[in-house]
Write an enzyme that holds these catalytic residues in place. Structure first.
Site, short mmCIF file in Angstrom:
data_model
loop_
_atom_site.label_atom_id
_atom_site.label_comp_id
_atom_site.label_asym_id
_atom_site.label_seq_id
_atom_site.Cartn_x
_atom_site.Cartn_y
_atom_site.Cartn_z
CB THR A 57 23.87 18.89 2.27
OG1 THR A 57 23.55 18.78 3.66
CG2 THR A 57 25.34 18.59 2.06
N PRO A 58 24.07 21.49 -0.30
CG PRO A 58 24.40 23.77 -0.70
CD PRO A 58 24.44 22.74 0.39
CE LYS A 78 10.45 3.07 -3.30
NZ LYS A 78 9.85 4.36 -3.72
CB SER A 119 2.48 -0.90 2.53
OG SER A 119 2.18 -0.88 1.14
CB ILE A 137 5.94 13.41 -2.32
CG1 ILE A 137 6.97 13.55 -1.20
CG2 ILE A 137 6.48 13.95 -3.64
CD1 ILE A 137 8.16 12.62 -1.36
CG ASN A 194 8.34 1.70 -7.91
OD1 ASN A 194 8.61 1.27 -9.03
ND2 ASN A 194 7.33 2.52 -7.68
#
EC number: 1.1.1.25
Length: 278
Positions: free
Chosen positions: A154-155, A66, A14, A218, A87
């Site tokens: 995986t819809p 989380k 982190s 991200i 978070n």
């Protein structure tokens, strides 16, 4: 002593301590310190509930805790309630409160690195349907995105995400339907770990994206993922994922220490240097 920590398992990677301790020094906040707290999953809920007893005034929470933090706390802000994930933990007069700043960090990064970006410009396409996708989808809808399109292997998982969040205008696509999903979109977001060092790359033909579209990721190790490099070379605007990490830290720091910090080029350079990048 004002102690804050980041709770995770593992937590050695982190960079939250680097970010927050930089701001603590910059703003001259005496007696404040931000540290790592490695907590295994079977001890996470108890540790979170006992933060005050451990001497902490607040905390950040990273994977895999989380959702555990959400369940462990009795009080949450509206965003954490919607996402069912926490978070950031803040001490309030009523006790510990769980918050979620991931979506804020995502939006703030785009506004910072792509001046003039507007969520209302057109549909947003998300790759993936995990925890990050939940925060980003909710934030984009709140920001005014007219449609959220989710591409997932995986819809049914993407459908569950849209249903659980109560997304008003969400469409779900399987991997093989990416061309249709990208048609007319204004934003493409990789919310998965694909492209991260040690992971396979995003396998996606981005050519159906209109020319004005923005592409973001991200992932920030590497800073420019293969997806971002391909997008840049094809002429699209791109934004890397580092700023999301930096901006999501702002609201928590302000809540703990009463000072709203700024995400500056100096902070970005500090974190990049720590990552071995320039």
């Amino acid at each position: 002593m004002k102690k804050v920590c980041v709770i995770g398992w593992p937590v050695e990677h982190s960079r939250s301590p680097l970010i927050h301790n930089y701001w603590i020094g910059l703003h001259g906040i005496e007696g404040a310190v931000y540290e790592r707290l490695a907590v295994p999953p079977d001890a996470a809920a108890e540790t979170i509930r006992n933060l005050g007893g451990l001497g902490f005034i607040g905390a950040n929470v990273t994977v895999p805790h989380k959702e555990t933090a959400f369940a462990a706390l009795a009080r949450h802000d509206a965003i954490a309630k919607r996402l069912k994930a926490v978070n950031t933990i803040v001490t309030t007069p009523a006790g510990l409160e769980g918050r979620n700043t991931d979506g804020y960090g995502f939006i703030a990064n785009l506004k910072d690195r792509a001046p003039g970006w507007d969520a209302k410009a057109g549909p947003a396409v998300l790759l993936g349907a995990g925890g990050a996708a939940r925060a980003i989808a909710a934030a984009l809808e709140d920001e005014g995105a007219p449609e959220i399109r989710i591409i997932n292997r995986t819809p049914s998982r993407a459908e569950a995400l849209a249903r659980d969040l109560g997304l008003r205008n969400a469409l779900v696509f399987a991997d093989g339907e990416a061309k249709t999903a990208l048609d007319g979109a204004a934003l493409l977001v990789n919310t998965t770990t694909l492209g991260m060092k040690g992971e396979s790359d995003v396998d996606l033909d981005i050519s159906p994206l209109p020319a004005p579209a923005l592409v973001t990721d991200i992932v920030y190790t590497p800073l420019e993922t293969r997806l971002l490099r391909r997008a840049r070379e094809a002429g699209y605007k791109t934004v890397d994922g580092l700023g999301m990490l930096l901006h999501q830290a702002v609201p928590g720091f302000e809540a703990w220490f009463g000072v709203r910090p700024q995400v500056t080029p100096e902070l970005r350079a500090l974190v990049l240097a720590d990552m071995g990048m320039k």
